[in-house]
Design a protein around this motif. Structure first.
Motif, PDB file in Angstrom:
ATOM      1  N   GLY A  69       4.308  -4.684   6.900  1.00 37.82           N
ATOM      2  CA  GLY A  69       3.994  -3.645   5.935  1.00 37.82           C
ATOM      3  C   GLY A  69       4.541  -2.283   6.277  1.00 37.82           C
ATOM      4  O   GLY A  69       5.270  -2.100   7.261  1.00 37.82           O
ATOM      5  N   VAL A  70       4.164  -1.349   5.443  1.00 37.90           N
ATOM      6  CA  VAL A  70       4.521   0.063   5.570  1.00 37.90           C
ATOM      7  C   VAL A  70       3.236   0.876   5.380  1.00 37.90           C
ATOM      8  O   VAL A  70       2.223   0.324   4.940  1.00 37.90           O
ATOM      9  CB  VAL A  70       5.583   0.457   4.515  1.00 37.90           C
ATOM     10  CG1 VAL A  70       6.892  -0.302   4.743  1.00 37.90           C
ATOM     11  CG2 VAL A  70       5.051   0.217   3.102  1.00 37.90           C
ATOM     12  N   PRO A  71       3.253   2.180   5.706  1.00 35.78           N
ATOM     13  CA  PRO A  71       2.021   2.960   5.554  1.00 35.78           C
ATOM     14  C   PRO A  71       1.441   2.860   4.145  1.00 35.78           C
ATOM     15  O   PRO A  71       2.171   2.953   3.154  1.00 35.78           O
ATOM     16  CB  PRO A  71       2.475   4.387   5.883  1.00 35.78           C
ATOM     17  CG  PRO A  71       3.615   4.207   6.829  1.00 35.78           C
ATOM     18  CD  PRO A  71       4.340   2.979   6.318  1.00 35.78           C
ATOM     19  N   ALA A  72       0.139   2.670   4.071  1.00 36.44           N
ATOM     20  CA  ALA A  72      -0.543   2.529   2.786  1.00 36.44           C
ATOM     21  C   ALA A  72      -0.940   3.898   2.254  1.00 36.44           C
ATOM     22  O   ALA A  72      -1.052   4.872   2.999  1.00 36.44           O
ATOM     23  CB  ALA A  72      -1.779   1.656   2.949  1.00 36.44           C
ATOM     24  N   THR A  74      -3.678   5.160   1.497  1.00 36.34           N
ATOM     25  CA  THR A  74      -5.101   5.454   1.639  1.00 36.34           C
ATOM     26  C   THR A  74      -5.275   6.948   1.888  1.00 36.34           C
ATOM     27  O   THR A  74      -4.308   7.678   2.114  1.00 36.34           O
ATOM     28  CB  THR A  74      -5.700   4.642   2.805  1.00 36.34           C
ATOM     29  OG1 THR A  74      -4.862   4.822   3.953  1.00 36.34           O
ATOM     30  CG2 THR A  74      -5.771   3.164   2.468  1.00 36.34           C
ATOM     31  N   GLU A  75      -6.521   7.379   1.855  1.00 37.64           N
ATOM     32  CA  GLU A  75      -6.825   8.795   2.016  1.00 37.64           C
ATOM     33  C   GLU A  75      -6.266   9.343   3.333  1.00 37.64           C
ATOM     34  O   GLU A  75      -6.380   8.697   4.373  1.00 37.64           O
ATOM     35  CB  GLU A  75      -8.349   8.974   1.990  1.00 37.64           C
ATOM     36  CG  GLU A  75      -8.811  10.413   1.952  1.00 37.64           C
ATOM     37  CD  GLU A  75     -10.351  10.507   1.943  1.00 37.64           C
ATOM     38  OE1 GLU A  75     -10.862  11.624   1.993  1.00 37.64           O
ATOM     39  OE2 GLU A  75     -11.018   9.447   1.890  1.00 37.64           O
ATOM     40  N   ARG A  77      -6.528  11.371   6.470  1.00 37.71           N
ATOM     41  CA  ARG A  77      -7.595  11.930   7.307  1.00 37.71           C
ATOM     42  C   ARG A  77      -7.016  12.172   8.685  1.00 37.71           C
ATOM     43  O   ARG A  77      -6.012  11.569   9.058  1.00 37.71           O
ATOM     44  CB  ARG A  77      -8.773  10.950   7.390  1.00 37.71           C
ATOM     45  CG  ARG A  77      -9.416  10.651   6.039  1.00 37.71           C
ATOM     46  CD  ARG A  77     -10.538   9.620   6.162  1.00 37.71           C
ATOM     47  NE  ARG A  77     -10.049   8.313   6.521  1.00 37.71           N
ATOM     48  CZ  ARG A  77     -10.608   7.507   7.422  1.00 37.71           C
ATOM     49  NH1 ARG A  77     -11.705   7.897   8.062  1.00 37.71           N
ATOM     50  NH2 ARG A  77     -10.099   6.319   7.701  1.00 37.71           N
ATOM     51  N   VAL A  79      -7.801  11.194  11.526  1.00 37.66           N
ATOM     52  CA  VAL A  79      -7.738  10.028  12.411  1.00 37.66           C
ATOM     53  C   VAL A  79      -6.684   9.008  11.978  1.00 37.66           C
ATOM     54  O   VAL A  79      -6.399   8.062  12.718  1.00 37.66           O
ATOM     55  CB  VAL A  79      -9.110   9.314  12.506  1.00 37.66           C
ATOM     56  CG1 VAL A  79     -10.130  10.216  13.186  1.00 37.66           C
ATOM     57  CG2 VAL A  79      -9.592   8.868  11.137  1.00 37.66           C
ATOM     58  N   VAL A  80      -6.127   9.183  10.779  1.00 38.79           N
ATOM     59  CA  VAL A  80      -5.153   8.207  10.267  1.00 38.79           C
ATOM     60  C   VAL A  80      -3.744   8.584  10.709  1.00 38.79           C
ATOM     61  O   VAL A  80      -3.283   9.696  10.443  1.00 38.79           O
ATOM     62  CB  VAL A  80      -5.209   8.114   8.727  1.00 38.79           C
ATOM     63  CG1 VAL A  80      -4.128   7.166   8.207  1.00 38.79           C
ATOM     64  CG2 VAL A  80      -6.587   7.668   8.260  1.00 38.79           C
ATOM     65  N   ASP A  81      -3.073   7.651  11.374  1.00 42.53           N
ATOM     66  CA  ASP A  81      -1.680   7.834  11.756  1.00 42.53           C
ATOM     67  C   ASP A  81      -0.808   7.087  10.748  1.00 42.53           C
ATOM     68  O   ASP A  81      -0.764   5.857  10.737  1.00 42.53           O
ATOM     69  CB  ASP A  81      -1.439   7.284  13.168  1.00 42.53           C
ATOM     70  CG  ASP A  81      -0.010   7.566  13.648  1.00 42.53           C
ATOM     71  OD1 ASP A  81       0.850   7.935  12.816  1.00 42.53           O
ATOM     72  OD2 ASP A  81       0.239   7.418  14.855  1.00 42.53           O
ATOM     73  N   TYR A  84       4.359   6.162  11.158  1.00 42.12           N
ATOM     74  CA  TYR A  84       5.269   5.044  11.477  1.00 42.12           C
ATOM     75  C   TYR A  84       6.047   4.606  10.233  1.00 42.12           C
ATOM     76  O   TYR A  84       5.690   4.959   9.105  1.00 42.12           O
ATOM     77  CB  TYR A  84       4.463   3.864  12.055  1.00 42.12           C
ATOM     78  CG  TYR A  84       3.492   3.253  11.079  1.00 42.12           C
ATOM     79  CD1 TYR A  84       2.222   3.778  10.892  1.00 42.12           C
ATOM     80  CD2 TYR A  84       3.857   2.155  10.313  1.00 42.12           C
ATOM     81  CE1 TYR A  84       1.338   3.231   9.982  1.00 42.12           C
ATOM     82  CE2 TYR A  84       2.984   1.596   9.390  1.00 42.12           C
ATOM     83  CZ  TYR A  84       1.735   2.149   9.236  1.00 42.12           C
ATOM     84  OH  TYR A  84       0.868   1.601   8.319  1.00 42.12           O
ATOM     85  N   SER A  87       5.095  -1.840  10.037  1.00 37.89           N
ATOM     86  CA  SER A  87       4.009  -2.484  10.784  1.00 37.89           C
ATOM     87  C   SER A  87       4.239  -3.983  10.796  1.00 37.89           C
ATOM     88  O   SER A  87       4.557  -4.586   9.760  1.00 37.89           O
ATOM     89  CB  SER A  87       2.682  -2.147  10.086  1.00 37.89           C
ATOM     90  OG  SER A  87       1.687  -3.111  10.342  1.00 37.89           O
TER      91      SER A  87
END
Lengths: 129, 129
Positions: A69-72, A74-75, A77, A79-81, A84, A87
């Motif tokens: 996958g690739v970054p989604a 999602t919100e 935040r 804490v979210v990295d 990249y 994945s």
């Protein structure tokens, strides 16, 4: 109990508080999660090459499951990295299965074909607990 | 074609070079992978509390699969990060499913019960590609 939720649990049985009727099943115990940062993160061509290379890895005989996958979206935040580029998740039965993959000609070919594309790799191996 | 390999592929169909007869199936598209670093990484009790808390999350209705774990005993390499204490993988159908989880009372209860245990959290959300 409903099977429509298609929920699979690895590790110990779900806690007694899990009352939603999860269909308890198991993913393979070992998960190998690799994140790749491309040298040219804006290159759709390089990303496509990397993803195509990653998909070849699913043919390795000890691989029990795969998610590429690739970054989604999602919100965002703190804490979210999401820095990249790609994945790779592969499931194995055990560390021996991961070792078979690591040393496999298909994996070595992937590295030979694609390692010029990335600047950084981080690997997380987790065993069900 | 053998079904005994129990291989599931998310994202595009496996490349034509995947000749090992993988049974092609799909994991849910969105994977939410969270790594926790305990304040007391040597405390088995704190780890057990965290893992027990994590298992409650599988009851959230939008969760399609779960794998809870600890660092695996795979080969130590420069690219492998095995410094974390616990790993949480949850699969969702889409970002909306992840949002349902994020805002769910069970998730909020987990954070209220367990956030004093960790010093650091890193989240990776990936969508099949």
């Amino acid at each position: 109990m409903t099977t429509s939720r298609r929920t699979f649990i690895a590790g110990a049985a779900v806690a007694a508080s899990a009352t939603a009727g999860a269909a308890v099943n198991s993913y393979p115990k070992l998960v190998h999660h690799v994140f790749f940062w491309l040298k040219n993160p804006g290159s759709k061509e390089d990303l496509a090459k990397l993803l195509a290379g990653l998909r070849t890895l699913a043919a390795i005989e000890s691989v029990r499951g795969a998610h590429f996958g690739v970054p989604a979206s999602t919100e965002k935040r703190d804490v979210v990295d999401n820095s990249y580029s790609a994945s790779e998740i592969l499931f194995f039965d055990d560390p021996a299965g991961q070792k078979t993959y690591q040393d496999h000609p298909i994996h070595k070919q992937f590295v030979a074909d694609c390692s010029h594309l990335w600047q950084r790799v981080v690997v997380y191996d987790a065993i069900a607990a």
